[in-house]
Write an enzyme that holds these catalytic residues in place. Sequence first.
Site: not given
Lengths: 503, 528
Positions: B156, B180, B81
Amino acid sequence: MTAGMTTGLMDYDEVVARFDPVLGLEVHVELSTATKMFCSCPNVFGAPPNTHVCPTCLGLPGSLPVLNRAAVESVIRIGLALDCSIAPWCRFARKNYFYPDMPKNFQISQYDEPIALHGSLELQLADGSTLSVGIERAHMEEDTGKSLHVGGATGRIHGASYSLLDYNRAGVPLIEIVTKPIVGAGARAPEVARAYVTALRDLLRALGVSDVRMDQGSLRCDANVSLMPRGSSVFGTRTETKNVNSLRSVERAVRYEMCRQAAVLASGGEIVQETRHFDEASGTTSAGRRKETSEDYRYFPEPDLVPITPSDEWVEKLRATLPELPWQRQARVQAEWDLSDLELRDLVNAGALDLIAATVDAGAAPAEARSWWVAYLTQQANSRGMELAELGITPQQVARVISLVRAGTLTNNLARQVVDGILAGEGEPDDIIVTRGLAVVSDDSALTAAVEQALAAQPDIAAKIRGGKVAAAGAIVGAVMKATGGKANAQRVRELVLAHCAR
Amino acid sequence: MSELTRLSAAELADRISRRETSAVEVTQAHLDRIGSVDPVVRAFLHLDGDGALAAAAAVDEGLQRGDAATSPLAGVPLALKDVFTTADMPTTCGSRILEGWRPPYDSTVTRKLREAGVVLLGKTNMDEFAMGSSTENSAYGPTRNPWDLDRVPGGSGGGSATAVAAFEAPLAIGTDTGGSIRQPSAVTGTVGVKPTYGGVSRYGLVAFSSSLDQGGPVARTVLDAALLHEVIGGHDPLDSTSIDAPVPPVVAAARAGATGELTGVRIGVVSQFRGEGYQPGVLHAFETAVSRLRDLGAVIVEVSCPAFDYALPAYYLIAPSECSSNLARFDGMRYGLRCGDDGTRTAEEVMSLTREAGFGAEVKRRIMLGTYALSAGYYDAYYGQAQKVRTLIIRDFAAAFEKVDVLVSPTTPTTAFRLGERVDDPLSMYLSDLCTIPSNLAGNAALSVPAGLADDDGLPVGLQVMAPVLADDRAYRVAAAYEAARDATDGDPLWSRVPDLTEDRLSGPSIDTEDRLSGPRIAGVVGR
């Protein structure tokens, strides 16, 4: 508004006749830990800009702080020395505001949960009286970077064409020590302010936690001053004066603010709560940028750090490491050296006490150590416009000179010449004796010739001595000393004179 | 599609260490897959093909020399990420304000992955600064759900979940502040774990909300997630909030769970997380999952956690408050975007213009919310009150874990929603994290494991398993047992049913190519 320039100053005597000043002193101390507060960058002064930085003290995205244990130990020791209570549980908070020299745009500080609370510091004033200043709190925080504003007339941001940022100082451990309001100092308020910062500096130096160099910013004082009409107990509006970078400035800044505020108040004006800037050259303060609204720092507990929970055991262990504190040392030497209060105060005022004590520690007798520092060395310091401690002679060197006099290697006169050599940077006492050729002449054959010569030159005196007037020998000794350029051992000369006349 | 991209990380590592295949081959297969499907799903913000192949070659060379594998995942590719710093790749956090920023340092997670011989393929898309539940808040355009390209992949960490679901990588790293990792996993049919807070170092994880953020694994199987968890977990002296305790034995728990035995395990069903607002297909899948757990021997009980009703509002005070402070450093002074610096403006004006241009709407909304909540006079009513709710939630969990070993709920109230469906309605977007937020506030471990497809829309549903602080292994054991039983019943694993994404299927959903090209698109993705 330019209150500082357009408003006049009230005469100081009138100020203190009409108003009672209230002081609040905030002292920031940079700790002399090996590394910074929250990262392992070296904590040193004067390195080339931005050479002691890392992701954490630059506040780079993703970086995290880790608390320096040595800094916590320092603040606990400071707290204990100031007779504060040490919180068994406390936290850091974030103080949020935007400024380019603050890498994260928040400062990690302590807010409503400081580590040390409610202490006191005893001051001795020049007239011999004492005053206890209450300590509100001592807390930890990180220093900011430094801005260098280029192009402005005063080095301040207004008018600068650009600014340079140095983050070496960012994250340096800082302790803020805040007094409770100091009331009742009256005309002595400026002196009290100076005495407080001096006492605190001496204490921190004794603790060995900071360089306490005001000129380098490792000790910084913000002076809060307000006035209230005499007899009132309702505090007036205060101003906070920053950039007070020497002990003398502390005194001057407080005095100036008192005179300025009194003039404003006397003319029916109101004091604006603001930050003011002390100008060393003119000895005046001027208003900083006026804040439209009071700053809201939006404090909240720092989520990247865990609470600090000093155990009793840890605190007591640190208490055991406290050195002899300045006032303890004073009490001890006063007893040991048998000083009157007045004598002690003179030594303290002259800044000589620690130097004498260190000279004694280095082997000298207290009376001789005292004599050197308060007499000859004080003269030398005065004539140079320096503090004793700045003269460039160490207690160890003074002790060595004293021991050489004791051993008869130096006369007092020669000893002063050796000291002059040390002050001139010529090296250690023993080297100077050699290079300047200052050793006492104790060789009897050389002295005997000089004695005979002197007696021959003054036969009437020689006759008096032979007739039993021993006191007359002084004249002959003086003549011999003169002839040998002061290098003769006067005691030995006297013995030789008397021996000669007894024949 | 190369068969290699459909293997589990455990299987790949095994084959690589036995030199039946090479790490380079495995990496190349995934790069090829990315080249063919990422223009459609857009999971990656940055791809480092050369770096990945070099890292893979280093693993192969070590094995060739006869060195033991550096970890049980040596040579396995991973998608990281874009919120973790990487010294050799940009780190944008999905924000314009960090466009092109190259950190001078690796996050601890990044370092641990490299040291384990895990091959970093690139950085994945995300809602800007991890604020969002759909990945639509990325400044570089949305990621699409491989199960239905018109739908969001959650957020997210939609990029990480999609990379794994679309076979672009067998493993990914996400971060979970309010859900997330778990919510994207739920809606993409992957396994996502939020470890116990403090279990994985946050050093180098660009902070959204420091007291809630936690990095964790994303994978297609529970065992793969566990293997990755053990690689990235553990105490880090650079993170003060990192727990100084051994990583819970999650791999052993995943292996033990896979035998399918849950006799005597007490599982609590959170009564607050059902009913109104929950999609019937999700609830049905959840009930089916619970009955499977019962079939495995678990004792199922109802558990009420009344304070959970206040978790969402408390979260939307605490997280924005912390973010308003954490994001203050993005001011154009030291790195990243700088706007308006034309020599006539003050530093404050440059800061203001930079932040105006560099942050997206959701980030600004939360900064303002948090700034307000922390303001003098409001602190007690908002931030202070929210912290009290947090304490109540911790107590509810503590009381629940007196009675049961783990708690379960749907991971998210609905399956993947359509792109654009909730962008103008922040509150409905926030509801996506209703079930996941309590574990962030309390700091305990929680994961999402696929619980089949909803019978009303055919999209993946997640089963959330919550375990006490530092008992992450319990959640793994239950999830692994459930996973094994589910696959045994269904005949094939859920992940294998993801639609084919190769080019001939692309005619279906429409993709706005103009928008796609606006981001800092990755050199080398398409042509490889």
